[in-house]
Design an enzyme around this catalytic site. Structure first.
Site, PDB file in Angstrom:
ATOM      1  N   ASP A   1      -9.309   1.183 -18.122  1.00  0.00           N
ATOM      2  CA  ASP A   1      -9.551  -0.235 -17.454  1.00  0.00           C
ATOM      3  C   ASP A   1      -9.997  -0.192 -16.022  1.00  0.00           C
ATOM      4  O   ASP A   1      -9.317  -0.633 -14.958  1.00  0.00           O
ATOM      5  CB  ASP A   1      -8.181  -0.789 -17.394  1.00  0.00           C
ATOM      6  CG  ASP A   1      -8.100  -2.200 -16.811  1.00  0.00           C
ATOM      7  OD1 ASP A   1      -8.839  -3.125 -17.009  1.00  0.00           O
ATOM      8  OD2 ASP A   1      -7.010  -2.415 -16.297  1.00  0.00           O
TER       9      ASP A   1
ATOM     10  N   GLU B   1      -1.884   8.319 -19.349  1.00  0.00           N
ATOM     11  CA  GLU B   1      -1.754   7.591 -20.578  1.00  0.00           C
ATOM     12  C   GLU B   1      -2.221   8.065 -21.902  1.00  0.00           C
ATOM     13  O   GLU B   1      -2.995   7.224 -22.642  1.00  0.00           O
ATOM     14  CB  GLU B   1      -2.027   6.194 -20.398  1.00  0.00           C
ATOM     15  CG  GLU B   1      -1.230   5.365 -19.387  1.00  0.00           C
ATOM     16  CD  GLU B   1      -1.254   4.197 -19.313  1.00  0.00           C
ATOM     17  OE1 GLU B   1      -2.065   3.439 -19.892  1.00  0.00           O
ATOM     18  OE2 GLU B   1      -0.481   3.143 -18.762  1.00  0.00           O
TER      19      GLU B   1
ATOM     20  N   TYR C   1       5.225  -1.856 -18.058  1.00  0.00           N
ATOM     21  CA  TYR C   1       5.001  -2.961 -17.962  1.00  0.00           C
ATOM     22  C   TYR C   1       5.773  -3.953 -18.504  1.00  0.00           C
ATOM     23  O   TYR C   1       5.290  -5.014 -18.928  1.00  0.00           O
ATOM     24  CB  TYR C   1       3.527  -3.171 -18.426  1.00  0.00           C
ATOM     25  CG  TYR C   1       2.514  -2.891 -17.277  1.00  0.00           C
ATOM     26  CD1 TYR C   1       2.145  -3.057 -16.514  1.00  0.00           C
ATOM     27  CD2 TYR C   1       2.153  -1.230 -17.646  1.00  0.00           C
ATOM     28  CE1 TYR C   1       1.300  -2.755 -15.426  1.00  0.00           C
ATOM     29  CE2 TYR C   1       1.282  -0.845 -16.696  1.00  0.00           C
ATOM     30  CZ  TYR C   1       0.726  -1.296 -15.625  1.00  0.00           C
ATOM     31  OH  TYR C   1       0.012  -0.589 -14.681  1.00  0.00           O
TER      32      TYR C   1
ATOM     33  N   GLU D   1       3.290   3.633 -12.397  1.00  0.00           N
ATOM     34  CA  GLU D   1       2.826   2.261 -12.507  1.00  0.00           C
ATOM     35  C   GLU D   1       3.574   1.237 -12.760  1.00  0.00           C
ATOM     36  O   GLU D   1       4.507   1.713 -13.878  1.00  0.00           O
ATOM     37  CB  GLU D   1       1.571   2.227 -13.641  1.00  0.00           C
ATOM     38  CG  GLU D   1       0.096   2.933 -13.398  1.00  0.00           C
ATOM     39  CD  GLU D   1      -0.901   2.720 -14.279  1.00  0.00           C
ATOM     40  OE1 GLU D   1      -0.960   1.687 -14.958  1.00  0.00           O
ATOM     41  OE2 GLU D   1      -1.567   3.477 -14.334  1.00  0.00           O
TER      42      GLU D   1
HETATM   43  C1  BDP Z   1      -2.166   1.279 -17.496  1.00  0.00           C
HETATM   44  C2  BDP Z   1      -3.358   1.843 -17.153  1.00  0.00           C
HETATM   45  C3  BDP Z   1      -4.274   1.156 -15.884  1.00  0.00           C
HETATM   46  C4  BDP Z   1      -4.632  -0.062 -16.282  1.00  0.00           C
HETATM   47  C5  BDP Z   1      -3.175  -0.808 -16.102  1.00  0.00           C
HETATM   48  C6  BDP Z   1      -3.267  -2.235 -16.283  1.00  0.00           C
HETATM   49  O1  BDP Z   1      -3.115   3.215 -16.926  1.00  0.00           O
HETATM   50  O2  BDP Z   1      -5.632   2.036 -15.869  1.00  0.00           O
HETATM   51  O3  BDP Z   1      -5.292  -0.725 -15.022  1.00  0.00           O
HETATM   52  O4  BDP Z   1      -2.467  -0.207 -17.331  1.00  0.00           O
HETATM   53  O5  BDP Z   1      -3.458  -2.575 -17.500  1.00  0.00           O
HETATM   54  O6  BDP Z   1      -2.154   1.069 -19.036  1.00  0.00           O
HETATM   55  O7  BDP Z   1      -3.170  -3.197 -15.226  1.00  0.00           O
END
Ligand code: BDP
Length: 597
Positions: free
Chosen positions: A179, A412, A469, A504
């Protein structure tokens, strides 16, 4: 690998500037030795080529392009050995001097160099041509999709009416399995540097230790002959602290390197023999993972920061020292202390800056996208040998930086569908990584939101690094449900008796979009999202850090999920703060760098 430097025995010539450039398309073939006289553009180096011209081909292109420039080296360089060094050519390169192929290099984020002493004559003009390939596929890191044609009508696209399936729209495009925009070209500096012809210092490795109030610096210098290398250690003011010729230096009452501008004390280690000289900044510090803590100089660290990208308007992924300086300043402004070089090693100058400013770096390889849909990526992708190469090269380049405190082997990968194969792949790389680093820094990889009970490898890393997330890609918009789910998961990790870091978590946020009742994409939602995660972390002593996603908005491939890129930044792409930047600034300024947990 040593960074080029100008001193009493060496010199550096920059080849940055305007180069001739063209995409190799429309039947144009590059015949080695051909000089571009027409049908080319002037392009700036270092920078990605993609956003420098108003031509959609530059953004969509998949294939080879050509950079070319002619030089004459001054006769005063005759007595020296000449090295041509590319700091990063993305994603792979063939380099010619006049009509001769002098090297090829795979991988877009680490330097390579060639001894050109016998390839050029000083005082005589020569031409460097670089054929750059931007394609990513199942053999490259980062990983891309091999299927370049027919992307819009592929059978995997659910939106394609069944009667159109199998039809191909004939166009080569890059299909990254990651991404961030696949910015390409001579992304970092190009130089010729010199060393003495014999007796030159090839490499230096430094390891530091603390004994009571004293520091110990062990240095390993590799020369092209057997001469003894002498070391002189100087303090910040330039006064000599110690000298040595046996690879070890004792520093009485050492000043340690630690977090923050005021605490990042650097000594200068000057190494010399009868022909050569090299000076290196050295920070005396120790790192250890003990129990559920990450210790820097025996003090437990709490990581505050983010994953970043090398990304800016127009330059794309091009090296820009001004952005690095600005970003380091913003990191201090936020009260943050660290970042991960997601998802590739950054330009060396950034590590140098972080050494000086006391910012901790988790150094990551470009191994992102190791997932292959339904198939077993450990069988389908042909990346193992290249993955070892990039780990080796990253450590060779970055091993002496005090700011580098952990290696991340990748981001990932699929570890849940084929757990045993994933274990074999990642755990053997983990051993390999440890074996290469004399400082024996902790090693990890960063795992995706998955069925964490099936992943049997993340829990064996020195630090467990999680990207999560809840509240964005799942349980979207519902922070209460998201926190319930996050806490369920954290209960699981509590049982593993390991230090855990969130590497993240974040929410796309359109700068300027506000809401009284926070909903997705609003600045208020992002701020509440990040603070809610923070509350969950504060309750758990084994969570040793929070690195939200992302420092700033960044460019990605276009698609229905991305309006002008990924918008999870605390700052916009131009580095303007969103509401969450102020919220995190308040939070992080109230959390000490060490002894928090
Ligand atoms: C994670 C990835 C990252 C993406 C992020 C996203 O590690 O590179 O930019 O999600 O979706 O899975 O914002």
């Amino acid at each position: 690998m040593l960074y080029p430097q100008t001193n009493s025995c060496r010199s550096v010539f920059s080849l940055d500037g305007l180069w001739k450039f063209r995409l190799i398309n429309d039947g144009f073939n590059y015949n080695p030795g051909d000089i571009l006289t027409s049908d080319f553009e002037w392009i700036a180096v270092p920078a990605s080529y993609n956003d420098q011209k108003e031509d959609k081909a530059y953004r969509r292109f998949a294939g080879e392009s050509l950079y070319q420039r002619s030089f004459t080296l001054p006769k005063i360089m005759e007595a020296q050995r000449l090295l041509l060094r590319f700091d990063a050519v993305t994603n792979s390169a063939r380099v010619y001097i006049n009509s001769e192929l002098i090297t090829t290099h795979k991988g877009g984020y680490l330097p390579f160099e060639i001894d050109i002493t016998k390839k050029v004559s000083v005082g005589v003009e020569f031409t460097i041509s670089v054929v750059v390939d931007n394609r990513v596929n199942s053999t490259t890191l980062p990983v891309g999709n091999d299927k370049l044609k027919g992307a819009f009508f592929g059978s995997d696209n659910a939106q394609v009416p069944s009667v159109q399936k199998g039809k191909e729209y004939q166009a080569d495009i890059n299909l990254p399995n990651f991404d961030f925009f696949n910015y390409a070209g001579l992304n970092r500096s190009v130089r010729i540097y010199t060393t003495p012809k014999t007796g030159y210092i090839k490499d230096i490795t430094v390891v530091t230790d603390i004994v009571g109030r004293d520091g110990v610096i062990s240095y390993y210098a590799l020369c092209d002959n057997d001469e003894t290398v002498f070391a002189t250690l100087k303090d910040k003011r330039g006064s000599v602290v110690a000298t040595s010729d046996n690879g070890s230096i004792m520093v009485k009452d050492a000043k340690l390197w630690s977090i923050g501008k005021e605490n990042a004390y650097l000594y200068t280690l000057e190494l010399s023999n009868t022909s050569d000289f090299y000076s290196l900044s050295v920070g005396i510090r120790t790192i250890e993972v003990r129990g559920k803590q990450f210790l820097l100089n025996n003090q437990p660290v709490y990581f505050k920061g983010f994953g970043k990208h090398e990304d800016s308007h127009i330059k794309g992924r091009g090296f820009d020292l001004t952005y690095d300086v600005k970003d380091a300043g913003l990191i201090h402004w936020l009260g943050a202390n660290s970042f991960r070089t997601s998802h590739y090693p950054y330009a060396e100058e950034m590590y140098d800056l972080c050494d000086r400013e006391g910012i901790l770096i988790i150094d990551e390889t470009p191994a992102v996208g190791i997932a292959a849909g339904q198939a077993n990526p450990y069988e389908v992708l042909d990346i193992r040998a290249h993955h070892e190469d990039v780990i080796k090269d990253m450590i060779a380049r970055d091993k002496n930086h005090p700011c580098v405190i952990m290696w991340s082997m990748g981001n990932e990968p699929d570890t849940e569908s084929y757990p045993r194969e994933a274990y074999e792949y990642w755990h053997s790389l983990y051993d390999y990584t440890h074996s290469l680093d004399r400082q024996n820094r902790p090693v990890t990889f960063v795992c995706s939101q998955n069925d964490y009970t099936r992943d049997i490898v993340a829990r064996t890393m020195d630090v467990v690094c999680l990207n999560r997330y809840y509240g964005w890609y799942n349980l979207s918009g519902d922070l209460d449900a998201a926190m319930y789910a996050l806490n369920l998961e954290l209960d699981f990790w509590e049982q593993q008796n390991k230090p855990v870091m969130l590497t993240e978590y974040g929410a796309d946020t359109v700068s300027g979009m506000h809401a009284t009742v926070p909903e997705m994409f609003s600045e208020e939602y992002q701020a509440q999202f990040l603070l809610a995660y923070g509350e969950a972390f504060d309750k758990r002593d084994f969570i040793i850090g929070e690195q939200m996603w992302n420092f700033a908005d960044f460019g990605t491939i276009q698609g229905p999920m991305r309006a002008g890129g990924n918008k999870k930044g605390l700052f916009t792409r131009e580095r303007k703060p969103k509401l969450a930047a102020h919220a995190m600034r308040h939070r992080w300024n109230n959390i000490p760098d060490v002894d928090y947990k």
